[in-house]
Enzyme design. Sequence first.
Site, PDB file in Angstrom:
ATOM      1  N   HIS A 242      -6.046  25.009 104.231  1.00  0.00           N
ATOM      2  CA  HIS A 242      -4.779  25.727 104.290  1.00  0.00           C
ATOM      3  C   HIS A 242      -4.686  26.881 103.300  1.00  0.00           C
ATOM      4  O   HIS A 242      -3.601  27.441 103.090  1.00  0.00           O
ATOM      5  CB  HIS A 242      -3.622  24.733 104.035  1.00  0.00           C
ATOM      6  CG  HIS A 242      -2.386  25.069 104.796  1.00  0.00           C
ATOM      7  ND1 HIS A 242      -1.151  25.198 104.208  1.00  0.00           N
ATOM      8  CD2 HIS A 242      -2.190  25.308 106.121  1.00  0.00           C
ATOM      9  CE1 HIS A 242      -0.245  25.489 105.122  1.00  0.00           C
ATOM     10  NE2 HIS A 242      -0.850  25.579 106.285  1.00  0.00           N
TER      11      HIS A 242
ATOM     12  N   LYS B 107      -4.834  30.583 101.760  1.00  0.00           N
ATOM     13  CA  LYS B 107      -4.593  31.940 102.281  1.00  0.00           C
ATOM     14  C   LYS B 107      -4.685  32.880 101.083  1.00  0.00           C
ATOM     15  O   LYS B 107      -3.672  33.205 100.462  1.00  0.00           O
ATOM     16  CB  LYS B 107      -3.213  32.037 102.923  1.00  0.00           C
ATOM     17  CG  LYS B 107      -2.988  31.068 104.055  1.00  0.00           C
ATOM     18  CD  LYS B 107      -1.554  30.592 104.053  1.00  0.00           C
ATOM     19  CE  LYS B 107      -1.453  29.345 104.911  1.00  0.00           C
ATOM     20  NZ  LYS B 107      -0.178  28.649 104.692  1.00  0.00           N
TER      21      LYS B 107
ATOM     22  N   ASP C 199     -12.820  42.590  94.202  1.00  0.00           N
ATOM     23  CA  ASP C 199     -13.524  43.158  93.035  1.00  0.00           C
ATOM     24  C   ASP C 199     -13.297  42.376  91.747  1.00  0.00           C
ATOM     25  O   ASP C 199     -13.462  42.922  90.650  1.00  0.00           O
ATOM     26  CB  ASP C 199     -13.091  44.615  92.809  1.00  0.00           C
ATOM     27  CG  ASP C 199     -13.527  45.536  93.935  1.00  0.00           C
ATOM     28  OD1 ASP C 199     -14.312  45.108  94.795  1.00  0.00           O
ATOM     29  OD2 ASP C 199     -13.070  46.698  93.950  1.00  0.00           O
TER      30      ASP C 199
END
Length: 269
Positions: free
Chosen positions: A119, A121, A126
């Site tokens: 789950h 996200k 960089d």
Amino acid sequence: MHYLKRNAKYSILAFLVLILSVTISISTLAKTEVYFSLYDNTQKEIIKNINQAEAFINIAMYIFTDREIAIPLVEAQERGVKVRLYLGKDQVDYKYSQSRFLVQKGIKTRISTNNYIMHNKFAIIDNCLLLTGSYNWTFSANKRNDENLMVIDDPEIISLYQNQFEKLWFDKYSPQRTRQLYQIAKVDFLPTSSTYTKTEDKIININSASPEELTSILHISEPLARKIIALRDSLSGEFKEPKDITQLPEIANLDWKEWGEEGIVIVVE
């Protein structure tokens, strides 16, 4: 007496200035921007940060269906940015997933071993920026759902997420599910493991390498190659150890592991 009062006033003023300067320094060291879908253009913020990437983009995403975000990732890879995509198991054959499109465009993609829900996200850019929140990279998140996105530049928080991404990428990666994704996308799947037969080692001397050699052998972007050269110049023209280049935040442990897997040997001579 007046002298003491004047000194006391100056001392208080100096103290207030010091507190203010410390507060300003802390606020400039790390900040968080917050965006809400349906109110802010969250998708635009994600694309903007992808377009500014110079070294790598590491993504862990539960659902990824937004082609308008997928295309800038492909363009980032085309300019030499390393893009790594880690997805939940349902993204192997989900009808609207961008997984097959991105695999066909050469984006390194791995599928989670989690049999329930992966789950996460988030995306790390960089080693300098973190994008995270409830916002999946989907059409619905952009146009229908109430979602949030935080853009964070705090090095300590970014380090925690980068370490977690490496754990997911190496320790919770399913070769079987990933192979299935590549088969559906009709792309050759090259497994990565200690038993996989490497090609002949490629040796690069980072004390003499040109920007062109750095980009072609290390598979890095031109801006990152220039940063390596600039760092070398700042160290009196030579690195003492190969890992001296990790003084650049854009070069992470994950890069070292992948260079080893690819048979790339970095030396200083």
